[in-house]
Motif scaffolding. Structure first.
Motif, PDB file in Angstrom:
ATOM      1  N   THR A 158      45.629  71.752  41.265  1.00 33.24           N
ATOM      2  CA  THR A 158      46.089  73.118  41.338  1.00 33.24           C
ATOM      3  C   THR A 158      46.471  73.744  39.980  1.00 33.24           C
ATOM      4  O   THR A 158      46.064  74.943  39.942  1.00 33.24           O
ATOM      5  CB  THR A 158      47.682  72.928  42.359  1.00 33.24           C
ATOM      6  OG1 THR A 158      47.212  72.442  43.585  1.00 33.24           O
ATOM      7  CG2 THR A 158      47.986  74.329  42.275  1.00 33.24           C
ATOM      8  N   CYS A 174      36.487  77.078  50.979  1.00 32.45           N
ATOM      9  CA  CYS A 174      36.661  76.366  49.707  1.00 32.45           C
ATOM     10  C   CYS A 174      38.362  76.377  49.242  1.00 32.45           C
ATOM     11  O   CYS A 174      38.922  77.306  49.420  1.00 32.45           O
ATOM     12  CB  CYS A 174      36.036  76.999  48.300  1.00 32.45           C
ATOM     13  SG  CYS A 174      34.349  76.744  48.418  1.00 32.45           S
ATOM     14  N   TYR A 175      38.870  75.237  48.863  1.00 30.84           N
ATOM     15  CA  TYR A 175      40.112  74.784  48.609  1.00 30.84           C
ATOM     16  C   TYR A 175      40.334  74.716  47.193  1.00 30.84           C
ATOM     17  O   TYR A 175      39.475  74.186  46.451  1.00 30.84           O
ATOM     18  CB  TYR A 175      40.689  73.820  49.397  1.00 30.84           C
ATOM     19  CG  TYR A 175      42.123  73.373  48.945  1.00 30.84           C
ATOM     20  CD1 TYR A 175      43.243  74.329  49.458  1.00 30.84           C
ATOM     21  CD2 TYR A 175      42.412  72.245  48.139  1.00 30.84           C
ATOM     22  CE1 TYR A 175      44.640  73.959  49.058  1.00 30.84           C
ATOM     23  CE2 TYR A 175      43.669  71.869  47.985  1.00 30.84           C
ATOM     24  CZ  TYR A 175      44.824  72.843  48.343  1.00 30.84           C
ATOM     25  OH  TYR A 175      46.079  72.598  48.164  1.00 30.84           O
ATOM     26  N   HIS A 176      41.227  75.788  46.507  1.00 29.64           N
ATOM     27  CA  HIS A 176      41.539  75.399  45.095  1.00 29.64           C
ATOM     28  C   HIS A 176      42.769  75.188  44.594  1.00 29.64           C
ATOM     29  O   HIS A 176      43.339  75.685  43.614  1.00 29.64           O
ATOM     30  CB  HIS A 176      40.819  76.769  44.314  1.00 29.64           C
ATOM     31  CG  HIS A 176      39.426  77.108  44.674  1.00 29.64           C
ATOM     32  ND1 HIS A 176      38.340  76.497  44.268  1.00 29.64           N
ATOM     33  CD2 HIS A 176      38.821  77.928  45.294  1.00 29.64           C
ATOM     34  CE1 HIS A 176      37.307  76.900  44.735  1.00 29.64           C
ATOM     35  NE2 HIS A 176      37.419  78.001  45.579  1.00 29.64           N
ATOM     36  N   HIS A 183      47.291  75.279  45.660  1.00 30.30           N
ATOM     37  CA  HIS A 183      48.022  75.846  46.626  1.00 30.30           C
ATOM     38  C   HIS A 183      48.712  77.100  45.942  1.00 30.30           C
ATOM     39  O   HIS A 183      49.613  77.601  46.243  1.00 30.30           O
ATOM     40  CB  HIS A 183      49.022  74.916  47.311  1.00 30.30           C
ATOM     41  CG  HIS A 183      49.935  74.409  46.286  1.00 30.30           C
ATOM     42  ND1 HIS A 183      51.127  74.936  46.034  1.00 30.30           N
ATOM     43  CD2 HIS A 183      50.082  73.029  45.716  1.00 30.30           C
ATOM     44  CE1 HIS A 183      51.774  74.318  45.199  1.00 30.30           C
ATOM     45  NE2 HIS A 183      51.120  72.974  44.922  1.00 30.30           N
ATOM     46  N   LEU A 206      45.058  81.366  47.983  1.00 30.89           N
ATOM     47  CA  LEU A 206      45.294  80.605  49.633  1.00 30.89           C
ATOM     48  C   LEU A 206      45.063  81.181  50.471  1.00 30.89           C
ATOM     49  O   LEU A 206      45.801  81.570  51.362  1.00 30.89           O
ATOM     50  CB  LEU A 206      46.745  80.293  49.517  1.00 30.89           C
ATOM     51  CG  LEU A 206      47.417  78.790  50.286  1.00 30.89           C
ATOM     52  CD1 LEU A 206      46.476  77.749  49.941  1.00 30.89           C
ATOM     53  CD2 LEU A 206      48.885  78.595  49.884  1.00 30.89           C
ATOM     54  N   ALA A 247      41.332  78.915  52.992  1.00 33.08           N
ATOM     55  CA  ALA A 247      41.348  78.012  51.869  1.00 33.08           C
ATOM     56  C   ALA A 247      40.705  76.457  52.720  1.00 33.08           C
ATOM     57  O   ALA A 247      41.168  75.512  52.219  1.00 33.08           O
ATOM     58  CB  ALA A 247      42.550  77.900  51.395  1.00 33.08           C
ATOM     59  N   GLY A 248      40.184  76.333  53.720  1.00 29.64           N
ATOM     60  CA  GLY A 248      39.600  75.159  54.180  1.00 29.64           C
ATOM     61  C   GLY A 248      40.634  74.303  54.748  1.00 29.64           C
ATOM     62  O   GLY A 248      41.624  74.634  55.567  1.00 29.64           O
ATOM     63  N   ASN A 306      36.150  70.639  50.846  1.00 31.39           N
ATOM     64  CA  ASN A 306      37.382  70.828  51.626  1.00 31.39           C
ATOM     65  C   ASN A 306      37.239  71.478  52.837  1.00 31.39           C
ATOM     66  O   ASN A 306      38.149  72.043  53.477  1.00 31.39           O
ATOM     67  CB  ASN A 306      38.351  71.693  50.820  1.00 31.39           C
ATOM     68  CG  ASN A 306      39.024  70.621  49.546  1.00 31.39           C
ATOM     69  OD1 ASN A 306      39.668  69.690  49.861  1.00 31.39           O
ATOM     70  ND2 ASN A 306      38.714  70.905  48.324  1.00 31.39           N
TER      71      ASN A 306
END
Ligand SMILES: *Cc1c(COP(=O)(O)O)cnc(C)c1O
Length: 429
Positions: free
Chosen positions: A118, A143-145, A147, A152, A155-156, A210
Protein backbone atom coordinates in the motif's frame (compact mmCIF):
# COMPACT_ATOMS: atom_id res chain seq x y z
CA UNK A 1 -11.95 -32.72 10.34
CA UNK A 2 -12.48 -30.64 13.49
CA UNK A 3 -12.28 -26.86 13.77
CA UNK A 4 -13.11 -26.65 17.49
CA UNK A 5 -10.13 -24.56 18.59
CA UNK A 6 -10.37 -22.23 15.57
CA UNK A 7 -14.04 -21.75 16.38
CA UNK A 8 -13.22 -20.94 19.99
CA UNK A 9 -10.48 -18.45 19.07
CA UNK A 10 -12.75 -16.85 16.48
CA UNK A 11 -15.38 -16.16 19.14
CA UNK A 12 -12.73 -14.83 21.50
CA UNK A 13 -11.21 -12.71 18.72
CA UNK A 14 -14.52 -11.02 17.97
CA UNK A 15 -14.33 -9.13 21.29
CA UNK A 16 -11.29 -6.94 20.65
CA UNK A 17 -10.58 -7.44 16.95
CA UNK A 18 -12.78 -6.37 14.07
CA UNK A 19 -14.38 -9.57 12.78
CA UNK A 20 -11.50 -11.41 14.51
CA UNK A 21 -9.22 -10.58 11.55
CA UNK A 22 -6.68 -7.87 10.77
CA UNK A 23 -7.39 -7.88 7.03
CA UNK A 24 -10.87 -8.47 5.61
CA UNK A 25 -9.64 -10.94 2.96
CA UNK A 26 -8.92 -13.35 5.84
CA UNK A 27 -12.57 -13.45 6.85
CA UNK A 28 -14.58 -16.27 5.30
CA UNK A 29 -17.37 -13.88 4.31
CA UNK A 30 -18.05 -15.33 0.85
CA UNK A 31 -17.46 -19.03 1.58
CA UNK A 32 -19.31 -19.23 4.89
CA UNK A 33 -18.04 -20.70 8.14
CA UNK A 34 -15.36 -19.15 10.32
CA UNK A 35 -11.74 -18.31 9.53
CA UNK A 36 -9.07 -20.82 10.49
CA UNK A 37 -6.53 -19.85 13.12
CA UNK A 38 -3.00 -20.90 12.25
CA UNK A 39 -0.53 -22.45 14.65
CA UNK A 40 2.52 -22.77 12.41
CA UNK A 41 3.82 -23.58 8.95
CA UNK A 42 6.79 -25.32 7.40
CA UNK A 43 7.76 -25.80 3.75
CA UNK A 44 4.70 -26.38 1.59
CA UNK A 45 2.37 -26.93 4.57
CA UNK A 46 0.39 -24.85 7.01
CA UNK A 47 -1.13 -26.21 10.24
CA UNK A 48 -4.13 -24.80 12.09
CA UNK A 49 -4.68 -24.68 15.86
CA UNK A 50 -6.73 -27.91 15.69
CA UNK A 51 -3.72 -29.71 14.22
CA UNK A 52 -5.17 -29.97 10.69
CA UNK A 53 -2.42 -29.84 8.08
CA UNK A 54 -2.94 -28.30 4.63
CA UNK A 55 -0.87 -27.87 1.50
CA UNK A 56 -0.66 -24.09 1.29
CA UNK A 57 -1.65 -22.23 -1.88
CA UNK A 58 -2.33 -18.96 -0.04
CA UNK A 59 1.30 -18.42 1.01
CA UNK A 60 0.37 -15.32 2.98
CA UNK A 61 -1.21 -13.98 -0.26
CA UNK A 62 2.04 -14.35 -2.16
CA UNK A 63 5.16 -13.57 -0.12
CA UNK A 64 6.13 -17.12 0.89
CA UNK A 65 7.47 -18.12 -2.52
CA UNK A 66 10.11 -20.46 -1.03
CA UNK A 67 7.53 -22.06 1.24
CA UNK A 68 7.47 -21.43 4.97
CA UNK A 69 10.53 -21.09 7.20
CA UNK A 70 13.11 -21.76 4.51
CA UNK A 71 16.25 -22.61 6.44
CA UNK A 72 18.42 -19.92 4.79
CA UNK A 73 15.92 -17.21 5.68
CA UNK A 74 15.33 -18.49 9.19
CA UNK A 75 19.08 -18.61 9.85
CA UNK A 76 19.79 -15.13 8.48
CA UNK A 77 16.94 -13.51 10.39
CA UNK A 78 17.75 -15.26 13.67
CA UNK A 79 21.33 -14.02 13.37
CA UNK A 80 20.24 -10.46 12.57
CA UNK A 81 17.99 -10.31 15.64
CA UNK A 82 21.09 -10.46 17.82
CA UNK A 83 22.28 -7.09 16.50
CA UNK A 84 19.09 -5.11 17.19
CA UNK A 85 15.69 -4.58 15.64
CA UNK A 86 15.58 -0.99 14.45
CA UNK A 87 18.04 1.90 14.49
CA UNK A 88 16.55 4.89 12.70
CA UNK A 89 19.79 5.06 10.71
CA UNK A 90 21.15 3.36 7.60
CA UNK A 91 22.54 -0.17 7.47
CA UNK A 92 24.63 -1.96 4.84
CA UNK A 93 21.87 -4.48 4.18
CA UNK A 94 19.62 -1.74 2.77
CA UNK A 95 22.26 -1.17 0.08
CA UNK A 96 22.51 -4.90 -0.59
CA UNK A 97 18.76 -5.37 -1.03
CA UNK A 98 18.57 -2.22 -3.16
CA UNK A 99 21.23 -3.64 -5.51
CA UNK A 100 19.39 -6.97 -5.85
CA UNK A 101 16.18 -5.12 -6.70
CA UNK A 102 17.73 -2.61 -9.13
CA UNK A 103 19.67 -5.38 -10.89
CA UNK A 104 16.43 -7.34 -11.39
CA UNK A 105 14.44 -4.39 -12.79
CA UNK A 106 16.30 -2.48 -15.54
CA UNK A 107 13.87 0.45 -15.21
CA UNK A 108 14.95 1.04 -11.61
CA UNK A 109 18.18 2.95 -10.96
CA UNK A 110 17.18 3.81 -7.43
CA UNK A 111 14.70 2.38 -4.97
CA UNK A 112 13.10 3.53 -1.71
CA UNK A 113 12.03 0.90 0.82
CA UNK A 114 8.75 1.21 2.72
CA UNK A 115 6.73 -1.17 4.90
CA UNK A 116 3.90 -2.46 2.71
CA UNK A 117 2.57 -2.66 -0.81
CA UNK A 118 0.00 0.00 0.00
CA UNK A 119 2.75 2.40 1.02
CA UNK A 120 4.80 1.56 -2.08
CA UNK A 121 1.91 2.38 -4.41
CA UNK A 122 0.74 5.53 -2.68
CA UNK A 123 4.32 6.82 -2.84
CA UNK A 124 4.68 5.75 -6.48
CA UNK A 125 1.54 7.72 -7.34
CA UNK A 126 2.82 10.77 -5.48
CA UNK A 127 6.09 10.47 -7.39
CA UNK A 128 4.31 10.35 -10.76
CA UNK A 129 2.48 13.54 -9.81
CA UNK A 130 5.65 15.20 -8.50
CA UNK A 131 7.59 14.37 -11.66
CA UNK A 132 4.92 15.32 -14.22
CA UNK A 133 3.33 18.18 -12.31
CA UNK A 134 -0.07 16.71 -13.22
CA UNK A 135 -2.83 15.38 -10.98
CA UNK A 136 -4.95 12.68 -12.61
CA UNK A 137 -4.32 8.94 -12.45
CA UNK A 138 -5.91 6.24 -14.61
CA UNK A 139 -6.56 2.90 -12.90
CA UNK A 140 -8.26 -0.25 -14.15
CA UNK A 141 -11.48 -1.69 -12.88
CA UNK A 142 -10.75 -4.79 -10.77
CA UNK A 143 -7.12 -3.85 -10.04
CA UNK A 144 -6.22 -3.44 -6.38
CA UNK A 145 -3.40 -1.13 -5.40
CA UNK A 146 -3.62 -1.15 -1.61
CA UNK A 147 -6.09 0.71 0.54
CA UNK A 148 -5.12 4.37 0.05
CA UNK A 149 -8.11 6.64 -0.53
CA UNK A 150 -7.44 7.75 -4.08
CA UNK A 151 -7.30 4.23 -5.55
CA UNK A 152 -10.03 2.61 -3.51
CA UNK A 153 -12.52 2.61 -6.36
CA UNK A 154 -13.39 -0.42 -8.51
CA UNK A 155 -10.69 -2.21 -6.55
CA UNK A 156 -11.17 -5.95 -6.99
CA UNK A 157 -11.16 -8.94 -4.71
CA UNK A 158 -11.57 -7.77 -1.12
CA UNK A 159 -14.34 -5.42 -2.15
CA UNK A 160 -15.90 -7.78 -4.70
CA UNK A 161 -16.01 -10.55 -2.11
CA UNK A 162 -17.81 -8.31 0.34
CA UNK A 163 -19.91 -6.77 -2.44
CA UNK A 164 -18.82 -3.23 -1.53
CA UNK A 165 -18.96 -0.68 -4.37
CA UNK A 166 -15.88 1.19 -3.12
CA UNK A 167 -15.37 2.15 0.47
CA UNK A 168 -17.19 4.28 2.98
CA UNK A 169 -15.01 6.98 4.47
CA UNK A 170 -13.37 7.91 1.17
CA UNK A 171 -14.32 11.55 0.43
CA UNK A 172 -15.30 12.49 -3.10
CA UNK A 173 -12.35 14.85 -3.24
CA UNK A 174 -9.94 11.96 -2.75
CA UNK A 175 -11.11 10.15 -5.88
CA UNK A 176 -11.89 13.12 -8.11
CA UNK A 177 -8.52 12.71 -9.83
CA UNK A 178 -8.96 8.96 -10.36
CA UNK A 179 -10.15 7.81 -13.79
CA UNK A 180 -11.32 4.23 -14.35
CA UNK A 181 -10.53 2.22 -17.48
CA UNK A 182 -11.21 -1.40 -18.44
CA UNK A 183 -8.46 -4.01 -18.36
CA UNK A 184 -7.39 -5.16 -21.84
CA UNK A 185 -9.29 -2.26 -23.40
CA UNK A 186 -6.88 0.32 -24.80
CA UNK A 187 -9.74 2.39 -26.23
CA UNK A 188 -11.07 3.01 -22.72
CA UNK A 189 -7.67 4.51 -21.83
CA UNK A 190 -7.46 6.54 -25.04
CA UNK A 191 -10.85 8.08 -24.26
CA UNK A 192 -9.48 9.47 -20.98
CA UNK A 193 -6.40 10.91 -22.67
CA UNK A 194 -8.58 12.57 -25.29
CA UNK A 195 -10.68 14.23 -22.61
CA UNK A 196 -8.00 15.17 -20.04
CA UNK A 197 -4.61 16.83 -20.48
CA UNK A 198 -3.56 16.60 -16.83
CA UNK A 199 -2.96 12.85 -16.48
CA UNK A 200 0.18 12.08 -14.45
CA UNK A 201 0.18 8.32 -14.82
CA UNK A 202 -1.52 5.06 -15.62
CA UNK A 203 -1.28 2.46 -12.87
CA UNK A 204 -1.79 -1.20 -13.60
CA UNK A 205 -1.21 -4.67 -12.24
CA UNK A 206 0.81 -5.93 -15.24
CA UNK A 207 -0.90 -9.25 -14.61
CA UNK A 208 -4.16 -8.85 -12.75
CA UNK A 209 -4.20 -10.81 -9.52
CA UNK A 210 -6.85 -9.16 -7.40
CA UNK A 211 -9.93 -10.02 -9.48
CA UNK A 212 -8.67 -13.54 -9.82
CA UNK A 213 -5.85 -13.90 -12.36
CA UNK A 214 -6.39 -11.81 -15.50
CA UNK A 215 -3.74 -11.82 -18.19
CA UNK A 216 -2.96 -8.91 -20.52
CA UNK A 217 -3.96 -9.88 -24.05
CA UNK A 218 -1.89 -9.31 -27.16
CA UNK A 219 0.37 -6.29 -26.65
CA UNK A 220 -1.85 -4.53 -24.14
CA UNK A 221 0.95 -3.51 -21.79
CA UNK A 222 3.35 -2.38 -24.51
CA UNK A 223 0.59 -0.35 -26.16
CA UNK A 224 -0.34 1.13 -22.81
CA UNK A 225 3.22 2.27 -22.12
CA UNK A 226 3.44 3.88 -25.56
CA UNK A 227 0.07 5.60 -25.18
CA UNK A 228 0.90 6.94 -21.70
CA UNK A 229 4.33 8.27 -22.68
CA UNK A 230 3.00 9.83 -25.89
CA UNK A 231 0.63 11.82 -23.69
CA UNK A 232 3.29 12.88 -21.19
CA UNK A 233 2.13 10.40 -18.54
CA UNK A 234 4.07 7.67 -16.75
CA UNK A 235 3.34 3.96 -16.71
CA UNK A 236 3.28 2.78 -13.10
CA UNK A 237 3.60 -0.99 -12.78
CA UNK A 238 2.15 -2.26 -9.54
CA UNK A 239 4.26 -5.42 -9.27
CA UNK A 240 3.50 -5.90 -5.57
CA UNK A 241 2.13 -9.36 -6.43
CA UNK A 242 4.06 -10.22 -9.60
CA UNK A 243 7.51 -8.85 -8.71
CA UNK A 244 9.99 -11.74 -8.27
CA UNK A 245 7.03 -14.09 -8.80
CA UNK A 246 6.23 -14.02 -12.55
CA UNK A 247 9.97 -14.33 -12.95
CA UNK A 248 12.85 -12.70 -11.07
CA UNK A 249 12.40 -9.45 -13.00
CA UNK A 250 8.64 -9.54 -12.55
CA UNK A 251 5.86 -9.45 -15.13
CA UNK A 252 7.69 -6.63 -16.92
CA UNK A 253 10.50 -9.01 -17.84
CA UNK A 254 8.09 -11.70 -19.05
CA UNK A 255 6.03 -9.23 -21.07
CA UNK A 256 8.98 -7.22 -22.38
CA UNK A 257 7.83 -3.87 -21.01
CA UNK A 258 9.76 -1.39 -18.90
CA UNK A 259 7.56 0.71 -16.64
CA UNK A 260 8.49 4.26 -15.63
CA UNK A 261 7.79 3.61 -11.95
CA UNK A 262 7.68 0.15 -10.36
CA UNK A 263 6.04 -0.72 -7.04
CA UNK A 264 6.99 -3.87 -5.13
CA UNK A 265 5.94 -5.71 -1.99
CA UNK A 266 5.01 -9.26 -0.97
CA UNK A 267 7.88 -11.54 -2.21
CA UNK A 268 10.47 -8.77 -1.75
CA UNK A 269 10.25 -9.22 2.05
CA UNK A 270 9.76 -13.00 2.02
CA UNK A 271 7.13 -12.72 4.77
CA UNK A 272 8.54 -9.64 6.52
CA UNK A 273 6.96 -6.22 6.00
CA UNK A 274 8.79 -4.68 3.03
CA UNK A 275 7.52 -2.62 0.13
CA UNK A 276 9.51 -0.60 -2.39
CA UNK A 277 9.11 1.85 -5.23
CA UNK A 278 11.72 2.76 -7.77
CA UNK A 279 12.41 4.33 -11.15
CA UNK A 280 15.13 5.85 -13.33
CA UNK A 281 17.45 8.36 -11.65
CA UNK A 282 15.81 11.37 -13.31
CA UNK A 283 12.48 10.40 -11.68
CA UNK A 284 13.78 9.20 -8.30
CA UNK A 285 15.74 12.44 -7.86
CA UNK A 286 12.40 14.07 -7.04
CA UNK A 287 12.18 12.13 -3.77
CA UNK A 288 13.39 13.75 -0.51
CA UNK A 289 16.17 14.26 0.50
CA UNK A 290 17.26 14.71 -3.16
CA UNK A 291 14.05 16.43 -4.25
CA UNK A 292 10.85 18.06 -3.12
CA UNK A 293 8.57 15.02 -2.86
CA UNK A 294 8.28 14.07 0.79
CA UNK A 295 7.97 10.45 1.86
CA UNK A 296 9.32 8.95 5.09
CA UNK A 297 9.04 6.03 7.51
CA UNK A 298 10.18 5.26 11.08
CA UNK A 299 10.59 1.55 10.35
CA UNK A 300 11.41 1.80 6.63
CA UNK A 301 14.34 -0.40 5.62
CA UNK A 302 13.94 -2.24 8.91
CA UNK A 303 17.12 -4.28 9.51
CA UNK A 304 15.32 -7.57 10.20
CA UNK A 305 13.00 -7.17 7.20
CA UNK A 306 15.97 -6.29 4.95
CA UNK A 307 17.77 -9.48 5.96
CA UNK A 308 14.58 -11.50 5.35
CA UNK A 309 14.35 -9.93 1.90
CA UNK A 310 18.00 -10.49 1.00
CA UNK A 311 17.90 -14.14 2.12
CA UNK A 312 14.65 -14.76 0.24
CA UNK A 313 15.68 -13.09 -3.01
CA UNK A 314 19.20 -14.53 -3.12
CA UNK A 315 17.85 -18.04 -2.46
CA UNK A 316 15.18 -17.49 -5.10
CA UNK A 317 17.75 -16.35 -7.63
CA UNK A 318 19.85 -19.44 -7.01
CA UNK A 319 16.85 -21.82 -7.10
CA UNK A 320 15.45 -20.22 -10.25
CA UNK A 321 12.18 -22.16 -9.81
CA UNK A 322 10.27 -20.43 -12.60
CA UNK A 323 10.43 -23.29 -15.13
CA UNK A 324 9.36 -25.67 -12.38
CA UNK A 325 6.49 -23.31 -11.47
CA UNK A 326 5.28 -23.44 -15.06
CA UNK A 327 5.41 -27.24 -15.15
CA UNK A 328 3.56 -27.58 -11.83
CA UNK A 329 1.10 -24.89 -12.90
CA UNK A 330 0.29 -26.73 -16.12
CA UNK A 331 -0.19 -29.96 -14.21
CA UNK A 332 -2.67 -28.40 -11.78
CA UNK A 333 -4.44 -26.48 -14.53
CA UNK A 334 -4.91 -29.66 -16.57
CA UNK A 335 -6.15 -31.53 -13.51
CA UNK A 336 -8.81 -28.87 -12.90
CA UNK A 337 -9.93 -28.86 -16.53
CA UNK A 338 -10.10 -32.65 -16.89
CA UNK A 339 -12.06 -33.15 -13.64
CA UNK A 340 -14.34 -30.25 -14.53
CA UNK A 341 -15.06 -31.85 -17.88
CA UNK A 342 -15.59 -35.27 -16.28
CA UNK A 343 -18.27 -33.86 -13.94
CA UNK A 344 -19.72 -31.30 -16.37
CA UNK A 345 -18.72 -28.20 -14.34
CA UNK A 346 -18.15 -24.92 -16.22
CA UNK A 347 -14.67 -23.67 -15.39
CA UNK A 348 -12.21 -21.23 -16.94
CA UNK A 349 -8.64 -21.42 -15.65
CA UNK A 350 -6.36 -18.39 -15.91
CA UNK A 351 -2.70 -18.89 -15.11
CA UNK A 352 0.47 -16.82 -15.38
CA UNK A 353 3.46 -18.79 -14.11
CA UNK A 354 2.92 -19.48 -10.41
CA UNK A 355 -0.29 -17.45 -10.13
CA UNK A 356 -3.53 -19.12 -11.12
CA UNK A 357 -7.15 -19.78 -10.30
CA UNK A 358 -10.26 -21.34 -11.76
CA UNK A 359 -13.33 -19.19 -12.38
CA UNK A 360 -16.67 -20.97 -12.17
CA UNK A 361 -17.95 -19.58 -15.45
CA UNK A 362 -18.16 -20.69 -19.08
CA UNK A 363 -16.86 -17.27 -20.23
CA UNK A 364 -13.34 -16.27 -21.07
CA UNK A 365 -12.07 -13.96 -18.31
CA UNK A 366 -10.06 -10.97 -19.56
CA UNK A 367 -11.44 -8.19 -17.33
CA UNK A 368 -13.32 -7.56 -14.10
CA UNK A 369 -16.77 -7.71 -15.65
CA UNK A 370 -16.09 -11.17 -17.07
CA UNK A 371 -14.58 -12.33 -13.77
CA UNK A 372 -17.81 -11.37 -12.08
CA UNK A 373 -19.80 -13.83 -14.20
CA UNK A 374 -18.37 -16.52 -11.88
CA UNK A 375 -20.68 -18.53 -9.65
CA UNK A 376 -19.43 -17.73 -6.13
CA UNK A 377 -21.79 -20.30 -4.56
CA UNK A 378 -20.01 -23.01 -6.49
CA UNK A 379 -16.69 -21.61 -5.36
CA UNK A 380 -17.82 -21.82 -1.70
CA UNK A 381 -18.65 -25.53 -2.03
CA UNK A 382 -15.39 -26.12 -3.87
CA UNK A 383 -13.39 -24.22 -1.23
CA UNK A 384 -14.69 -26.24 1.73
CA UNK A 385 -14.25 -29.54 -0.07
CA UNK A 386 -10.61 -28.56 -0.72
CA UNK A 387 -10.17 -27.71 2.97
CA UNK A 388 -11.58 -31.12 3.93
CA UNK A 389 -9.09 -32.67 1.52
CA UNK A 390 -6.19 -30.85 3.15
CA UNK A 391 -5.71 -27.97 0.69
CA UNK A 392 -5.60 -24.35 1.86
CA UNK A 393 -6.86 -21.87 -0.77
CA UNK A 394 -7.76 -18.18 -0.51
CA UNK A 395 -11.39 -18.00 0.70
CA UNK A 396 -12.60 -16.05 -2.32
CA UNK A 397 -13.38 -16.65 -6.00
CA UNK A 398 -11.50 -13.44 -6.79
CA UNK A 399 -8.09 -14.23 -5.29
CA UNK A 400 -5.11 -15.83 -7.02
CA UNK A 401 -3.62 -19.13 -5.82
CA UNK A 402 0.15 -19.16 -5.47
CA UNK A 403 2.76 -21.88 -5.93
CA UNK A 404 5.82 -22.20 -3.71
CA UNK A 405 9.10 -23.87 -4.62
CA UNK A 406 8.61 -26.13 -1.58
CA UNK A 407 5.83 -28.14 -3.30
CA UNK A 408 6.69 -31.84 -3.70
CA UNK A 409 5.47 -34.43 -6.22
CA UNK A 410 3.45 -35.97 -3.39
CA UNK A 411 1.83 -32.61 -2.60
CA UNK A 412 0.84 -32.22 -6.24
CA UNK A 413 -0.78 -35.65 -6.55
CA UNK A 414 -2.68 -35.01 -3.31
CA UNK A 415 -3.82 -31.68 -4.74
CA UNK A 416 -5.04 -33.35 -7.95
CA UNK A 417 -7.06 -35.88 -5.99
CA UNK A 418 -8.56 -33.08 -3.88
CA UNK A 419 -9.46 -31.11 -7.01
CA UNK A 420 -11.28 -34.12 -8.41
CA UNK A 421 -13.26 -34.59 -5.19
CA UNK A 422 -14.08 -30.89 -4.95
CA UNK A 423 -15.26 -30.57 -8.55
CA UNK A 424 -17.39 -33.68 -8.06
CA UNK A 425 -18.94 -32.02 -5.00
CA UNK A 426 -19.67 -28.91 -7.08
CA UNK A 427 -21.41 -31.02 -9.73
CA UNK A 428 -23.61 -32.57 -7.03
CA UNK A 429 -24.81 -29.22 -5.60
C1 LIG B 1 -1.24 -6.92 -2.08
C2 LIG B 1 -1.22 -5.86 -3.07
C3 LIG B 1 -1.10 -4.51 -2.70
C4 LIG B 1 -1.11 -4.04 -1.27
O1 LIG B 1 -0.01 -4.53 -0.55
P1 LIG B 1 -0.12 -4.57 1.05
O2 LIG B 1 1.22 -5.06 1.48
O3 LIG B 1 -1.25 -5.49 1.38
O4 LIG B 1 -0.38 -3.17 1.51
C5 LIG B 1 -0.98 -3.57 -3.70
N1 LIG B 1 -1.01 -3.94 -4.99
C6 LIG B 1 -1.12 -5.21 -5.39
C7 LIG B 1 -1.11 -5.56 -6.84
C8 LIG B 1 -1.25 -6.22 -4.43
O5 LIG B 1 -1.41 -7.49 -4.84
Amino acid sequence: MKFKKSQKLYNKGLVNLVGAVNSPVRAFASVGGNPLFIEKAKGSKIIDVDGNSYIDYVLSYGPMILGHRHKKVQKAVTKALKNGYSFGASTENEIKLAKIVCDAFPGMDKVRFVNSGTEAVLSGIRLARAYTGKDKIIKFSGCYHGHQDSLLVAAGSGLATLSLPGSKGVPEGAVKNTLIANYNDLESVKAHFEKHDDIAGVIIEPVGGNMGVVIPQNNFLKDLKELANKNGALLIADEVMTGFRSTFGGAQEVLGVEADITCLGKVIGGGFPVGAYGARNEIMENVAPLGGMYQAGTLSGNPIAMVGGIATLSTLKKQNPYKQFDAVGVEIEEAILSSAQKYGVDVTVNRFGSMMNPFFTNKKVTNFEEAQTSDTKKFAVFFWEMIKNGIFLPPSQFEAWFLSSALTEKNISKTKKALDNALKAVSEM
